[in-house]
Design an enzyme around this catalytic site. Structure first.
Site, PDB file in Angstrom:
ATOM      1  N   SER A  98     -55.781 -29.846 -33.812  1.00 34.64           N
ATOM      2  CA  SER A  98     -55.213 -30.548 -32.651  1.00 34.64           C
ATOM      3  C   SER A  98     -55.656 -29.939 -31.315  1.00 34.64           C
ATOM      4  O   SER A  98     -54.882 -29.872 -30.359  1.00 34.64           O
ATOM      5  CB  SER A  98     -53.684 -30.600 -32.747  1.00 34.64           C
ATOM      6  OG  SER A  98     -53.287 -31.315 -33.911  1.00 34.64           O
TER       7      SER A  98
ATOM      8  N   ASN B  38     -66.299 -31.627 -35.373  1.00 32.43           N
ATOM      9  CA  ASN B  38     -66.377 -32.076 -36.772  1.00 32.43           C
ATOM     10  C   ASN B  38     -65.987 -33.552 -36.808  1.00 32.43           C
ATOM     11  O   ASN B  38     -64.819 -33.890 -36.682  1.00 32.43           O
ATOM     12  CB  ASN B  38     -65.416 -31.232 -37.637  1.00 32.43           C
ATOM     13  CG  ASN B  38     -65.348 -31.725 -39.069  1.00 32.43           C
ATOM     14  OD1 ASN B  38     -66.141 -32.582 -39.484  1.00 32.43           O
ATOM     15  ND2 ASN B  38     -64.397 -31.203 -39.835  1.00 32.43           N
TER      16      ASN B  38
ATOM     17  N   GLY C  98     -54.899 -32.577 -37.220  1.00 34.27           N
ATOM     18  CA  GLY C  98     -54.585 -34.000 -37.069  1.00 34.27           C
ATOM     19  C   GLY C  98     -53.102 -34.277 -36.901  1.00 34.27           C
ATOM     20  O   GLY C  98     -52.663 -35.428 -37.025  1.00 34.27           O
TER      21      GLY C  98
ATOM     22  N   HIS D  87     -63.748 -26.443 -45.605  1.00 32.42           N
ATOM     23  CA  HIS D  87     -62.754 -27.139 -44.775  1.00 32.42           C
ATOM     24  C   HIS D  87     -61.542 -27.472 -45.643  1.00 32.42           C
ATOM     25  O   HIS D  87     -61.691 -27.775 -46.835  1.00 32.42           O
ATOM     26  CB  HIS D  87     -63.367 -28.423 -44.192  1.00 32.42           C
ATOM     27  CG  HIS D  87     -62.493 -29.031 -43.139  1.00 32.42           C
ATOM     28  ND1 HIS D  87     -61.411 -29.803 -43.452  1.00 32.42           N
ATOM     29  CD2 HIS D  87     -62.531 -28.941 -41.782  1.00 32.42           C
ATOM     30  CE1 HIS D  87     -60.809 -30.170 -42.315  1.00 32.42           C
ATOM     31  NE2 HIS D  87     -61.476 -29.670 -41.294  1.00 32.42           N
TER      32      HIS D  87
ATOM     33  N   GLU E  99     -58.256 -22.655 -39.170  1.00 30.47           N
ATOM     34  CA  GLU E  99     -57.659 -23.978 -39.006  1.00 30.47           C
ATOM     35  C   GLU E  99     -56.379 -24.057 -39.835  1.00 30.47           C
ATOM     36  O   GLU E  99     -56.440 -24.342 -41.043  1.00 30.47           O
ATOM     37  CB  GLU E  99     -58.619 -25.056 -39.501  1.00 30.47           C
ATOM     38  CG  GLU E  99     -59.905 -25.147 -38.719  1.00 30.47           C
ATOM     39  CD  GLU E  99     -60.488 -26.553 -38.781  1.00 30.47           C
ATOM     40  OE1 GLU E  99     -60.680 -27.144 -37.711  1.00 30.47           O
ATOM     41  OE2 GLU E  99     -60.710 -27.076 -39.875  1.00 30.47           O
TER      42      GLU E  99
ATOM     43  N   GLU F 209     -59.881 -30.021 -45.914  1.00 29.29           N
ATOM     44  CA  GLU F 209     -59.954 -31.344 -46.573  1.00 29.29           C
ATOM     45  C   GLU F 209     -60.817 -31.280 -47.832  1.00 29.29           C
ATOM     46  O   GLU F 209     -60.576 -32.010 -48.792  1.00 29.29           O
ATOM     47  CB  GLU F 209     -60.461 -32.393 -45.561  1.00 29.29           C
ATOM     48  CG  GLU F 209     -59.369 -32.718 -44.547  1.00 29.29           C
ATOM     49  CD  GLU F 209     -59.854 -33.116 -43.161  1.00 29.29           C
ATOM     50  OE1 GLU F 209     -61.024 -33.496 -43.007  1.00 29.29           O
ATOM     51  OE2 GLU F 209     -59.035 -33.033 -42.222  1.00 29.29           O
TER      52      GLU F 209
ATOM     53  N   LYS G 271     -66.010 -35.556 -39.238  1.00 27.11           N
ATOM     54  CA  LYS G 271     -65.453 -35.987 -40.525  1.00 27.11           C
ATOM     55  C   LYS G 271     -66.149 -37.300 -40.933  1.00 27.11           C
ATOM     56  O   LYS G 271     -67.332 -37.454 -40.641  1.00 27.11           O
ATOM     57  CB  LYS G 271     -63.935 -36.094 -40.432  1.00 27.11           C
ATOM     58  CG  LYS G 271     -63.321 -34.784 -39.912  1.00 27.11           C
ATOM     59  CD  LYS G 271     -61.831 -34.687 -40.016  1.00 27.11           C
ATOM     60  CE  LYS G 271     -61.380 -33.328 -39.476  1.00 27.11           C
ATOM     61  NZ  LYS G 271     -59.949 -33.113 -39.574  1.00 27.11           N
TER      62      LYS G 271
HETATM   63  P1  13P Z   1     -58.092 -32.216 -35.430  1.00 29.91           P
HETATM   64  O1  13P Z   1     -58.754 -31.659 -34.186  1.00 29.91           O
HETATM   65  O2  13P Z   1     -58.175 -33.705 -35.511  1.00 29.91           O
HETATM   66  O3  13P Z   1     -56.725 -31.672 -35.607  1.00 29.91           O
HETATM   67  O4  13P Z   1     -58.970 -31.701 -36.678  1.00 29.91           O
HETATM   68  C1  13P Z   1     -59.280 -30.367 -36.772  1.00 29.91           C
HETATM   69  C2  13P Z   1     -60.275 -30.197 -37.852  1.00 29.91           C
HETATM   70  O5  13P Z   1     -59.971 -30.382 -39.037  1.00 29.91           O
HETATM   71  C3  13P Z   1     -61.641 -29.808 -37.473  1.00 29.91           C
HETATM   72  O6  13P Z   1     -62.382 -29.383 -38.579  1.00 29.91           O
END
Ligand code: 13P
Length: 263
Positions: A221, A13, A181, A105, A175, A107, A15
């Site tokens: 992560s 992803n 992150g 997601h 997740e 976010e 983003k």
């Molecule tokens: P990270 O791998 O940067 O922690 O992000 C995970 C994520 O949100 C994938 O959709």
């Protein structure tokens, strides 16, 4: 290694990173790197989720060079068409040969106030157009303290599955928000125990066939150094990778996890 018959899926992803020119360069290098390493795409599928503005370029490149990568959008509109400024329909994504679309997601849920009902409508929109929704669920650090590890992800999945037939092709991504992150991934044991709860939810909703066929990913992560631990777990079928998916060597190494866990 093969503890089940589900094809592993490593999904990147991106983003809001990499414009369409950067995407072309990245996808070319990723495909070459996996090809050079004789990667077996039938055993481990590699998918990327670029921003909408990259998708046409990615489609053209993958089709012209017959690359084995799959791809999808990071979000989709619940609507078919019309006066919805800034939205992108499932029909448009399907026209771009997307196989997947990420829905719900964390976010989107936090930054755009998406609730479970909207997530469920987006899942329906994706399925209407033959896209495989990658349904994201996960608890915040606060939820974890108050409700324990699986209550919130299970409730989110139950609501997302509203009106989804047991025969539908979907992917579930667990997740935990606190792991995204943060550099603080869930342990493989933690992720597996939530994956078991999610698989039970699939079973209750759609029966044995849905529960044994549907892939459940872990995200938060994920890195080349921890992917092997997740993939040894019987109920984890892949990863949804954020930050590390933007680093070519790291992402290729995650896709090739079988080389560092043994088969
Ligand atoms: P990270 O791998 O940067 O922690 O992000 C995970 C994520 O949100 C994938 O959709």
């Amino acid at each position: 290694m093969a503890v089940n018959k589900r094809t592993a899926l490593i999904a990147g992803n991106w983003k809001m990173n990499l414009d369409h020119l950067q995407a072309i360069a990245f996808v070319q290098k990723l495909a070459w790197s996996l090809k050079d390493a004789a990667h077996d795409f039938d055993a481990v599928e590699a998918a990327i989720f670029p921003p909408f503005t990259d998708l046409r370029s990615v489609q053209t490149l993958i089709a012209a060079d017959k690359l084995s990568l799959t791809y999808g959008g990071q979000d989709v509109s619940e609507h078919e068409s019309g006066a919805h400024t800034g939205e992108v329909s499932a029909a448009f994504l399907a026209k771009l040969d997307c196989r997947y679309v990420i829905i719900g997601h964390s976010e989107r849920r936090t930054q755009h106030a998406e609730d479970d009902a909207l997530v469920a409508r987006k899942v329906q929109a994706a399925l209407r157009h033959g896209l495989v929704p990658v349904i994201c669920v996960g608890e915040s650090a606060e939820d974890l303290k108050v409700h324990g590890p699986s209550a919130i992800p299970v409730a989110q999945l139950q609501r997302a599955l509203d009106s989804v037939p047991g025969s539908a092709d979907i992917v579930v991504a667990y997740e935990p928000v606190w792991a995204i992150g943060s550099g603080q991934p869930a342990t493989a044991d933690q992720a597996e125990s939530v994956a078991v709860a999610l698989r039970n939810t699939l079973q209750e909703h759609g029966g044995d066939e849905m529960s044994s066929r549907t892939r459940i990913l872990y995200g938060g992560s994920v890195s080349p150094s921890n992917i092997a631990g997740y993939m040894r777990e019987p109920n984890i079928d892949g990863a949804l990778v954020g930050g590390a998916s933007l680093d070519l060597a790291a992402f290729a190494s995650i896709v090739r996890y079988q080389k560092h866990v043994g088969s």
